[in-house]
Design a protein around this motif. Structure first.
Motif, PDB file in Angstrom:
ATOM      1  N   ARG A  39      62.613  -6.815  12.609  1.00 37.42           N
ATOM      2  CA  ARG A  39      61.696  -6.309  13.912  1.00 37.42           C
ATOM      3  C   ARG A  39      60.254  -7.290  13.957  1.00 37.42           C
ATOM      4  O   ARG A  39      60.597  -7.992  15.176  1.00 37.42           O
ATOM      5  CB  ARG A  39      61.653  -5.065  13.842  1.00 37.42           C
ATOM      6  CG  ARG A  39      61.796  -3.858  13.703  1.00 37.42           C
ATOM      7  CD  ARG A  39      61.570  -2.927  13.738  1.00 37.42           C
ATOM      8  NE  ARG A  39      62.341  -1.558  13.637  1.00 37.42           N
ATOM      9  CZ  ARG A  39      63.002  -1.288  14.808  1.00 37.42           C
ATOM     10  NH1 ARG A  39      62.690  -1.553  15.742  1.00 37.42           N
ATOM     11  NH2 ARG A  39      63.812   0.365  15.117  1.00 37.42           N
ATOM     12  N   ALA A  40      60.246  -8.243  12.763  1.00 40.22           N
ATOM     13  CA  ALA A  40      58.792  -9.283  12.672  1.00 40.22           C
ATOM     14  C   ALA A  40      59.728 -10.032  13.287  1.00 40.22           C
ATOM     15  O   ALA A  40      58.771 -10.517  13.857  1.00 40.22           O
ATOM     16  CB  ALA A  40      57.845  -8.363  11.648  1.00 40.22           C
ATOM     17  N   CYS A  41      60.151 -10.084  12.684  1.00 36.12           N
ATOM     18  CA  CYS A  41      60.735 -12.348  12.593  1.00 36.12           C
ATOM     19  C   CYS A  41      61.647 -12.044  13.999  1.00 36.12           C
ATOM     20  O   CYS A  41      62.078 -12.714  14.475  1.00 36.12           O
ATOM     21  CB  CYS A  41      61.830 -12.625  11.617  1.00 36.12           C
ATOM     22  SG  CYS A  41      60.768 -12.748   9.931  1.00 36.12           S
ATOM     23  N   GLY A  42      62.463 -10.981  14.634  1.00 36.66           N
ATOM     24  CA  GLY A  42      63.212 -11.390  16.098  1.00 36.66           C
ATOM     25  C   GLY A  42      61.956 -10.946  17.209  1.00 36.66           C
ATOM     26  O   GLY A  42      62.891 -11.396  18.603  1.00 36.66           O
ATOM     27  N   ALA A  43      61.023 -10.974  16.610  1.00 37.63           N
ATOM     28  CA  ALA A  43      60.149 -10.725  17.545  1.00 37.63           C
ATOM     29  C   ALA A  43      60.481 -11.839  18.793  1.00 37.63           C
ATOM     30  O   ALA A  43      59.881 -12.027  19.769  1.00 37.63           O
ATOM     31  CB  ALA A  43      58.497 -10.439  17.735  1.00 37.63           C
ATOM     32  N   ASN A  44      60.036 -12.720  18.356  1.00 36.50           N
ATOM     33  CA  ASN A  44      60.681 -14.511  18.409  1.00 36.50           C
ATOM     34  C   ASN A  44      61.672 -15.040  19.568  1.00 36.50           C
ATOM     35  O   ASN A  44      61.940 -15.563  19.235  1.00 36.50           O
ATOM     36  CB  ASN A  44      59.174 -15.580  18.316  1.00 36.50           C
ATOM     37  CG  ASN A  44      60.742 -16.056  16.803  1.00 36.50           C
ATOM     38  OD1 ASN A  44      61.862 -15.327  16.377  1.00 36.50           O
ATOM     39  ND2 ASN A  44      60.175 -16.631  16.155  1.00 36.50           N
ATOM     40  N   GLY A  45      62.838 -13.656  19.029  1.00 37.33           N
ATOM     41  CA  GLY A  45      64.027 -14.230  19.467  1.00 37.33           C
ATOM     42  C   GLY A  45      64.746 -14.343  18.808  1.00 37.33           C
ATOM     43  O   GLY A  45      66.819 -15.319  18.968  1.00 37.33           O
ATOM     44  N   SER A  46      64.991 -14.776  18.116  1.00 36.01           N
ATOM     45  CA  SER A  46      65.590 -15.366  16.542  1.00 36.01           C
ATOM     46  C   SER A  46      66.428 -14.614  16.313  1.00 36.01           C
ATOM     47  O   SER A  46      67.602 -15.001  15.788  1.00 36.01           O
ATOM     48  CB  SER A  46      64.848 -16.497  15.172  1.00 36.01           C
ATOM     49  OG  SER A  46      64.143 -14.819  14.233  1.00 36.01           O
ATOM     50  N   GLY A  47      66.573 -13.719  15.504  1.00 36.06           N
ATOM     51  CA  GLY A  47      67.638 -12.802  15.249  1.00 36.06           C
ATOM     52  C   GLY A  47      67.654 -12.818  13.768  1.00 36.06           C
ATOM     53  O   GLY A  47      68.647 -12.622  12.876  1.00 36.06           O
ATOM     54  N   THR A  48      66.292 -12.739  12.882  1.00 35.54           N
ATOM     55  CA  THR A  48      67.052 -13.022  11.473  1.00 35.54           C
ATOM     56  C   THR A  48      67.019 -11.829  10.922  1.00 35.54           C
ATOM     57  O   THR A  48      66.942 -10.856  10.962  1.00 35.54           O
ATOM     58  CB  THR A  48      65.467 -13.181  11.097  1.00 35.54           C
ATOM     59  OG1 THR A  48      64.457 -14.621  11.615  1.00 35.54           O
ATOM     60  CG2 THR A  48      65.374 -13.442   9.929  1.00 35.54           C
ATOM     61  N   ARG A  49      68.745 -12.278   9.871  1.00 37.83           N
ATOM     62  CA  ARG A  49      68.561 -10.952   9.001  1.00 37.83           C
ATOM     63  C   ARG A  49      67.603 -10.064   8.475  1.00 37.83           C
ATOM     64  O   ARG A  49      66.929 -10.902   7.633  1.00 37.83           O
ATOM     65  CB  ARG A  49      70.229 -11.363   8.119  1.00 37.83           C
ATOM     66  CG  ARG A  49      71.261 -11.113   8.876  1.00 37.83           C
ATOM     67  CD  ARG A  49      72.444 -11.493   8.782  1.00 37.83           C
ATOM     68  NE  ARG A  49      73.554 -11.325   8.990  1.00 37.83           N
ATOM     69  CZ  ARG A  49      74.712 -10.910   8.645  1.00 37.83           C
ATOM     70  NH1 ARG A  49      75.501 -11.579   7.699  1.00 37.83           N
ATOM     71  NH2 ARG A  49      75.766 -11.055   9.681  1.00 37.83           N
ATOM     72  N   TRP A  50      67.959  -9.146   7.954  1.00 36.12           N
ATOM     73  CA  TRP A  50      66.576  -7.760   7.168  1.00 36.12           C
ATOM     74  C   TRP A  50      67.503  -7.429   5.647  1.00 36.12           C
ATOM     75  O   TRP A  50      68.881  -7.519   5.494  1.00 36.12           O
ATOM     76  CB  TRP A  50      66.411  -6.884   7.409  1.00 36.12           C
ATOM     77  CG  TRP A  50      65.764  -6.843   7.273  1.00 36.12           C
ATOM     78  CD1 TRP A  50      64.072  -6.642   7.267  1.00 36.12           C
ATOM     79  CD2 TRP A  50      65.696  -5.255   5.890  1.00 36.12           C
ATOM     80  NE1 TRP A  50      63.099  -5.915   5.612  1.00 36.12           N
ATOM     81  CE2 TRP A  50      64.143  -5.295   5.122  1.00 36.12           C
ATOM     82  CE3 TRP A  50      66.782  -4.817   5.277  1.00 36.12           C
ATOM     83  CZ2 TRP A  50      63.915  -4.785   4.044  1.00 36.12           C
ATOM     84  CZ3 TRP A  50      66.585  -3.690   3.879  1.00 36.12           C
ATOM     85  CH2 TRP A  50      65.497  -4.088   3.900  1.00 36.12           C
TER      86      TRP A  50
END
Length: 73
Positions: A39-50
């Motif tokens: 959720r935190a990394c994806g805030a910039n639209g990157s779609g980083t897997r958790w």
């Protein structure tokens, strides 16, 4: 002791193990969304897997602190 080797922990986790507030905050914010992205990394639209890199480092730091006998993070 700072700098003491703990199996599986990287250098950043070793440093962060002495920062319980930082570790707790990272683990509160870097959680998966319904699609398994951070959720935190994806805030910039990157779609980083958790788990993202920061969640992994914070988890390692928590383990280092526990192994050293500090209060549980």
């Amino acid at each position: 002791m700072a700098g003491e080797y703990v199996p599986g922990a990287g250098p950043m986790a070793m440093v962060m193990s002495g920062m319980p507030e930082v570790v707790s905050r990272l683990l509160e914010e870097h959680v998966p969304d319904r699609l398994g992205r951070c959720r935190a990394c994806g805030a910039n639209g990157s779609g980083t897997r958790w788990p993202c890199t920061l969640a992994q480092i914070a988890t390692q730091a928590r383990a280092v602190a526990a192994e050293r006998g500090r209060a549980k993070l």
